[in-house]
Design a protein around this motif. Structure first.
Motif, PDB file in Angstrom:
ATOM      1  N   PRO A  57     -38.250  38.615 -28.417  1.00 53.46           N
ATOM      2  CA  PRO A  57     -38.722  37.630 -29.114  1.00 53.46           C
ATOM      3  C   PRO A  57     -39.749  37.873 -30.281  1.00 53.46           C
ATOM      4  CG  PRO A  57     -39.927  38.280 -27.168  1.00 53.46           C
ATOM      5  CD  PRO A  57     -38.867  39.030 -27.326  1.00 53.46           C
ATOM      6  N   ASP A  58     -39.738  39.159 -30.626  1.00 56.22           N
ATOM      7  CA  ASP A  58     -40.615  39.620 -31.778  1.00 56.22           C
ATOM      8  C   ASP A  58     -39.772  39.362 -32.987  1.00 56.22           C
ATOM      9  OD1 ASP A  58     -43.139  40.188 -30.771  1.00 56.22           O
ATOM     10  OD2 ASP A  58     -42.373  42.054 -29.822  1.00 56.22           O
ATOM     11  N   PHE A  59     -39.763  38.028 -33.662  1.00 52.88           N
ATOM     12  CA  PHE A  59     -38.996  37.729 -34.874  1.00 52.88           C
ATOM     13  C   PHE A  59     -39.872  36.659 -35.326  1.00 52.88           C
ATOM     14  CE2 PHE A  59     -36.816  35.373 -31.858  1.00 52.88           C
ATOM     15  CZ  PHE A  59     -36.648  34.104 -32.432  1.00 52.88           C
ATOM     16  N   TYR A  60     -39.680  36.211 -36.719  1.00 53.70           N
ATOM     17  CA  TYR A  60     -40.219  35.153 -37.424  1.00 53.70           C
ATOM     18  C   TYR A  60     -39.281  34.491 -38.344  1.00 53.70           C
ATOM     19  CZ  TYR A  60     -41.035  38.325 -41.445  1.00 53.70           C
ATOM     20  OH  TYR A  60     -40.632  38.910 -42.384  1.00 53.70           O
ATOM     21  N   ALA A  61     -39.752  33.181 -38.661  1.00 56.60           N
ATOM     22  CA  ALA A  61     -39.055  32.362 -39.489  1.00 56.60           C
ATOM     23  C   ALA A  61     -39.599  32.768 -40.938  1.00 56.60           C
ATOM     24  CB  ALA A  61     -38.997  30.767 -39.315  1.00 56.60           C
ATOM     25  N   HIS A  62     -38.697  33.225 -41.760  1.00 61.13           N
ATOM     26  CA  HIS A  62     -38.975  33.476 -43.212  1.00 61.13           C
ATOM     27  C   HIS A  62     -38.906  32.194 -44.151  1.00 61.13           C
ATOM     28  CE1 HIS A  62     -39.678  35.572 -46.860  1.00 61.13           C
ATOM     29  NE2 HIS A  62     -39.680  36.915 -46.239  1.00 61.13           N
ATOM     30  N   GLU A  63     -39.921  31.880 -44.745  1.00 60.61           N
ATOM     31  CA  GLU A  63     -40.024  30.665 -45.698  1.00 60.61           C
ATOM     32  C   GLU A  63     -39.038  30.732 -46.846  1.00 60.61           C
ATOM     33  OE1 GLU A  63     -43.840  32.016 -48.235  1.00 60.61           O
ATOM     34  OE2 GLU A  63     -44.077  30.307 -46.933  1.00 60.61           O
ATOM     35  N   LYS A  64     -38.638  32.038 -47.211  1.00 60.21           N
ATOM     36  CA  LYS A  64     -37.749  32.030 -48.506  1.00 60.21           C
ATOM     37  C   LYS A  64     -36.316  32.290 -47.951  1.00 60.21           C
ATOM     38  CE  LYS A  64     -41.221  34.308 -51.548  1.00 60.21           C
ATOM     39  NZ  LYS A  64     -41.245  35.648 -52.340  1.00 60.21           N
ATOM     40  N   THR A  65     -35.605  31.067 -47.892  1.00 57.87           N
ATOM     41  CA  THR A  65     -34.294  30.911 -47.215  1.00 57.87           C
ATOM     42  C   THR A  65     -33.136  31.559 -48.120  1.00 57.87           C
ATOM     43  OG1 THR A  65     -34.356  28.701 -47.848  1.00 57.87           O
ATOM     44  CG2 THR A  65     -34.904  29.367 -45.513  1.00 57.87           C
TER      45      THR A  65
END
Length: 253
Positions: A57-65
């Motif tokens: 679960p250690d991941f994140y959504a990056h705003e620069k797609t």
């Protein structure tokens, strides 16, 4: 001594060039993997997030797609190393595309096979085999001998590594040892007291060798640098392999 020094420098330059060519050449040929999935990006995104959470679960959504709809990257505590995008196949297509990028070619292929088996329900290749558990103690123990042995253990029958990944990883650690430890050894040797003409005439005992000098500790300190770095990498490689192995997926090697 000068002949040995020149030979050592020539080897370092040649090996560095070979390693750089291998890394740059293959990276330009293989730049990510893609998987087409039935369904819109929103639906596919939910299924992908569930899969990523399943593994770690250690991941994140990056705003620069980068033109995609969604993008996910691993956090530093996550043993995997990925950059995964979700977008539309085309403006008029109802289906989606998942793109996987990683510094390692092996991880790109691994994620593609996992996504195909999980999201597309595609059976693995007929020659694919399930993974066996790897052990931190073995990997870390081999690292104390040489980081290359640890890389070899972790890369054997592991989807995290391609042949190129193994070669590059081993090459980097070898190069680090040669430059750091070799440089420290030559420095210590250069600092040894020199016998003068009177010492030679009187057959006086020389100053000894590098390992008996105070600067010998520098050689061991230099060797410790690459092993400290590999200790962290070895933990990541073993943890990521075992996390993947526990779900029973099969991979082609």
């Amino acid at each position: 001594m000068n002949f040995i020094l020149k030979g050592f420098k020539s080897f370092i330059v040649y090996f560095s060039f070979l390693l750089l060519f291998s890394t740059a050449g293959f990276s330009s040929l293989f730049a990510g993997e893609t998987v087409e999935v039935l369904g819109g990006p929103e639906d596919v995104n939910l299924r992908l997030v569930a899969l990523l959470n399943k593994l770690d679960p250690d991941f994140y959504a990056h705003e620069k797609t980068q033109g995609f709809v969604y993008r996910y990257r691993n956090r530093w505590k996550n043993p995997y190393d990925f950059d995964i995008y979700v977008g539309k196949v085309g403006k008029t297509s109802p289906d989606s595309i998942i793109r996987i990028e990683s510094p390692r070619r092996g991880q790109e292929r691994m994620w593609k096979e996992i996504i195909e088996q999980e999201l597309l329900q595609k059976p693995p290749h007929e020659s694919a085999v399930p993974l066996s558990e790897k052990y931190h103690a073995i990997s870390q123990g081999l690292n104390l001998i040489t980081p290359m042995a640890s890389v070899g253990y972790n890369s054997w029958n592991s989807p995290l590594f391609s042949n190129r990944d193994t070669f590059v990883s081993m090459g980097i650690y070898l190069l680090c040892d040669l430059i750091l430890a070799g440089g420290a050894y030559m420095y210590a040797q250069d600092k040894l007291p020199k016998k003068n003409i009177w010492d030679n005439m009187l057959n006086t005992k020389g100053p000894g060798n590098v390992w008996e000098s105070p600067n010998a500790v520098g050689v061991f300190a230099a060797l410790a640098v690459s092993r400290a770095v590999r200790a962290f990498d070895a933990w990541e490689d073993t943890a990521a392999h075992n996390k993947t192995a526990q779900f029973g997926w099969s991979f082609k090697f």
